[in-house]
Design an enzyme around this catalytic site. Structure first.
Site, PDB file in Angstrom:
ATOM      1  N   PRO A 164       0.807  -1.273   0.039  1.00  0.00           N
ATOM      2  CA  PRO A 164      -0.069   0.149  -0.010  1.00  0.00           C
ATOM      3  C   PRO A 164       0.996   1.162  -0.094  1.00  0.00           C
ATOM      4  O   PRO A 164       0.805   2.125   0.984  1.00  0.00           O
ATOM      5  CB  PRO A 164      -0.771  -0.174   1.236  1.00  0.00           C
ATOM      6  CG  PRO A 164       0.115  -1.098   2.034  1.00  0.00           C
ATOM      7  CD  PRO A 164       0.862  -1.878   1.345  1.00  0.00           C
ATOM      8  N   CYS A 165       1.773   1.518  -1.219  1.00  0.00           N
ATOM      9  CA  CYS A 165       2.460   2.717  -0.984  1.00  0.00           C
ATOM     10  C   CYS A 165       1.586   3.913  -1.175  1.00  0.00           C
ATOM     11  O   CYS A 165       2.366   5.055  -0.925  1.00  0.00           O
ATOM     12  CB  CYS A 165       3.402   2.448  -2.216  1.00  0.00           C
ATOM     13  SG  CYS A 165       2.557   1.960  -3.768  1.00  0.00           S
ATOM     14  N   TYR A 166       0.313   3.730  -1.490  1.00  0.00           N
ATOM     15  CA  TYR A 166      -0.323   4.989  -1.552  1.00  0.00           C
ATOM     16  C   TYR A 166      -0.683   5.341  -0.189  1.00  0.00           C
ATOM     17  O   TYR A 166      -1.204   6.555   0.036  1.00  0.00           O
ATOM     18  CB  TYR A 166      -1.710   4.604  -2.225  1.00  0.00           C
ATOM     19  CG  TYR A 166      -2.441   3.291  -1.823  1.00  0.00           C
ATOM     20  CD1 TYR A 166      -2.017   2.150  -2.368  1.00  0.00           C
ATOM     21  CD2 TYR A 166      -3.324   3.715  -0.808  1.00  0.00           C
ATOM     22  CE1 TYR A 166      -2.733   1.047  -1.761  1.00  0.00           C
ATOM     23  CE2 TYR A 166      -4.049   2.538  -0.435  1.00  0.00           C
ATOM     24  CZ  TYR A 166      -3.799   0.906  -0.739  1.00  0.00           C
ATOM     25  OH  TYR A 166      -4.339   0.026  -0.278  1.00  0.00           O
TER      26      TYR A 166
END
Length: 115
Positions: free
Chosen positions: A65-67
């Site tokens: 989940p780099c977002y």
DNA sequence: GTTGTGACACATT
DNA sequence: AAATGTGCCACAA
């Protein structure tokens, strides 16, 4: 056990990046974290840059989940490799995080690993 | 092995 | 408040 894995690791220090990616997986739904926080959480305070680098090398938006990673201002970096800030916004909202002008309310969504 | 860059943060000006 | 300088770690040339 054999040290085969170790042998491959000598090419690049995956430990740091592995910790970063692993930390992303520990982020609860509906929460975000800052670069500095990740660095500090994995034992490298001040290594916010290295964190960004680690994420850039692993553009697995589907896996990590780099977002959920934002800067100190609670704003999205806007330079990652998944298509656009619009997608970012969709991802965050999908987790229950409201995004306004590429920004999230850290006061509400910042994740405190040591709390 | 050195230099420069990078999805940043903090302090100072 | 905004811009600049410095520190941090890892990677590419």
């Amino acid at each position: 056990m054999d040290g085969e894995e170790f042998l491959h690791d000598k090419i690049s220090n995956r430990a740091f990046q592995n910790q970063v990616l692993n930390f992303l997986l520990t982020i609860p739904k509906g929460k975000v974290v800052t670069y500095g926080q990740i660095a500090e959480a994995i034992g490298y305070p001040g290594a916010a840059r290295a964190v960004g680098n680690a994420l850039h090398k692993n553009p697995d938006g589907e896996k990590y989940p780099c977002y959920k990673v934002v800067n100190s201002k609670g704003e999205l970096s806007g330079r990652f490799a998944f298509g656009g800030i619009v997608v970012q916004q969709e991802r965050l909202e999908a987790d229950g995080i409201k995004v306004c002008d590429n920004r999230v309310n850290l006061d509400k969504y910042q994740f405190y690993p040591n709390l």
